[in-house]
Design an enzyme around this catalytic site. Structure first.
Site, PDB file in Angstrom:
ATOM      1  N   HIS A 209       0.812  -1.226   0.000  1.00  0.00           N
ATOM      2  CA  HIS A 209       0.000   0.000   0.000  1.00  0.00           C
ATOM      3  C   HIS A 209       0.846   1.277   0.000  1.00  0.00           C
ATOM      4  CE1 HIS A 209       0.464  -0.019   4.357  1.00  0.00           C
ATOM      5  NE2 HIS A 209      -0.405  -0.972   4.552  1.00  0.00           N
ATOM      6  N   ASN A 212       0.574   4.937   1.848  1.00  0.00           N
ATOM      7  CA  ASN A 212      -0.137   4.894   3.130  1.00  0.00           C
ATOM      8  C   ASN A 212       0.790   4.316   4.190  1.00  0.00           C
ATOM      9  OD1 ASN A 212      -2.784   4.226   1.048  1.00  0.00           O
ATOM     10  ND2 ASN A 212      -2.897   5.899   2.520  1.00  0.00           N
ATOM     11  N   ALA A 213       0.449   4.570   5.451  1.00  0.00           N
ATOM     12  CA  ALA A 213       1.347   4.244   6.569  1.00  0.00           C
ATOM     13  C   ALA A 213       2.674   4.986   6.372  1.00  0.00           C
ATOM     14  CB  ALA A 213       1.556   2.742   6.707  1.00  0.00           C
ATOM     15  N   HIS A 244      -7.969   6.452   0.799  1.00  0.00           N
ATOM     16  CA  HIS A 244      -6.573   6.283   1.233  1.00  0.00           C
ATOM     17  C   HIS A 244      -5.585   7.095   0.411  1.00  0.00           C
ATOM     18  CE1 HIS A 244      -8.086   3.030   3.732  1.00  0.00           C
ATOM     19  NE2 HIS A 244      -6.913   2.997   4.317  1.00  0.00           N
ATOM     20  N   ASP A 266      -7.267  -4.112   1.225  1.00  0.00           N
ATOM     21  CA  ASP A 266      -6.889  -3.918   2.630  1.00  0.00           C
ATOM     22  C   ASP A 266      -8.157  -3.820   3.487  1.00  0.00           C
ATOM     23  OD1 ASP A 266      -5.148  -3.772   4.719  1.00  0.00           O
ATOM     24  OD2 ASP A 266      -4.520  -1.702   4.396  1.00  0.00           O
ATOM     25  N   GLY A 305      -9.128   2.362   8.540  1.00  0.00           N
ATOM     26  CA  GLY A 305      -8.988   1.196   7.671  1.00  0.00           C
ATOM     27  C   GLY A 305      -9.886   1.345   6.463  1.00  0.00           C
TER      28      GLY A 305
HETATM   29 ZN   LIG Z   1      -0.796  -1.901   6.356  1.00  0.00          ZN
END
Ligand SMILES: [Zn+2]
Length: 380
Positions: A209, A212-213, A244, A266, A305
């Site tokens: 991903h 993201n994060a 996201h 996800d 999420g």
């Molecule tokens: Zn993750």
């Protein structure tokens, strides 16, 4: 007994007949052109699913029956192969979840639908931001013996692991994973340019991903997103749920990683549930809004999420003119097949994992899902 599915090829719209025999595609041949037919294409492959429709792989108390239910529910979304994703957790809980998934695989169609377990953690970054929602107390350095214990419980079914290469000796760990047939992705990371390069050298193949994060603010020039984008050997997985990543980033990532991008949902267990207020074991009190955004109640700017499946992500790409329908479909099927090097596909002698669908007014409607030659879902 041989059966034939007639429909319009998802790519060139020609009328085709797909001969199915013993769960495999026996032939794909041209048929006299018919206009009114539904489309046919490869079933979806989702490399990252934390849960769906009320079932959660990570919150504890998972039962094999729930895994079977989730698998069947995913068929209705056109997903014929998926990777149950276990995140950073207490080692005992990871073992328990793995055992449950393996037990559920006693059902042959479920076993066939689970491409492998995706272990996302616990060998990730400890830093706030890159770590995302993974619990800090369980995040740790790559540990080959620990991984082997989980893999042993999984009877070799862990096929993908996401790690952060910022830990010392990550290269050695990645090398061992790759040698044992496990694909390695980079994610939840604050790794340096050198560490990313080393990880790829050791065999890491994908960014999990991407975008993201991450930290909320990054140095404009030197940062791990540019470094992963610039690395030509890395694929990227993208959560294209509309929340996201903004459209502009999806456009840019897809220009750079044009042939090496896959869609992942996800999804959490809230995907498939009606809008409302819920409680999540990682996000606390959360709200699933009418338009499908899953957010923390007291901090609605924070996502809790994803609550969407690949079908929605495809619609998002197409309806925002980010990609063509054909390409979005492939990002959700043939591309993950390519990156995981699994023996599925939309050609003869491959597993007959197919969807029959229509795309009307921005909606991708799954009319029929075929798994290993069996019709496992039909639109009511
Ligand atoms: Zn993750």
């Amino acid at each position: 007994m041989e059966r034939t599915i007639v429909g319009k090829h998802y790519k060139d719209k020609s009328t085709i007949g797909i001969g199915l025999l013993n769960g495999y595609i026996k032939s794909i041949s041209k048929y006299p052109r018919k206009e009114e037919l539904e489309m046919v294409g490869p079933g979806f492959v989702d490399l990252q699913i934390n849960g769906f429709n009320g079932v959660d792989f990570n919150q504890g108390g998972l039962s094999p029956g729930q895994v079977v239910k989730l698998t069947k529910d995913l068929w209705s979304e056109g997903v014929t192969t998926y990777y149950p994703t276990l995140i950073t957790n207490d080692t005992v809980k990871i073992h328990a979840a793995i055992k449950c998934i393996i037990k559920a695989c006693e059902n042959p169609l479920v076993a066939d639908s689970i491409g492998g377990i995706h272990l996302e953690g616990p060998f990730l970054s400890k830093k706030d931001g890159p770590r995302g929602a993974h619990p800090l107390n369980f995040v740790q350095a790559p540990n080959w013996n620990l991984f082997c214990e989980w893999q042993n419980t999984a009877k070799g079914r862990i096929k993908l692991i996401t790690i952060s290469p910022e830990w010392p000796d990550s290269g050695k760990f990645i090398d061992k994973c790759v040698s044992s047939g496990v694909k390695v992705a980079i994610g939840h990371t604050a790794a340096s340019e050198e560490q990313i390069a080393e990880a790829v050298q050791a065999g890491a193949i994908m960014s999990t991903h991407l975008g993201n994060a991450t930290h909320l603010t990054l140095p404009r020039h030197s940062n791990y997103i540019w470094d992963q984008l610039a690395n030509e050997n890395l694929w990227c997985s993208l959560i294209a749920d509309g929340f996201h990543l903004p459209v502009s980033i999806l456009k840019v990532f897809l220009k750079v990683k044009n042939t090496k991008s896959v869609l992942v949902s996800d999804s959490t267990k809230f995907a498939g549930l009606p809008p409302g207020i819920y409680n999540s074991h990682i996000g606390g009190d959360i709200e699933l809004t009418k338009n499908g955004r899953l957010q923390i109640i007291n901090r609605p700017e924070m996502l809790a999420g994803s609550a969407k499946t690949l079908r929605w992500c495809i619609e998002h790409l197409v309806n925002n003119e980010i990609t063509s329908l054909e390409y979005a479909l492939e990002m959700a099927s043939l591309k993950p097949i390519e990156v995981m090097e699994i023996s599925n596909g939309f050609e003869t002698n491959k597993k007959a994992d197919l969807i029959v669908f229509e795309y009307v007014k921005g909606n991708l409607k799954i009319l029929k899902t075929i798994k290993s030659g069996e019709v496992v879902y039909e639109y009511p």
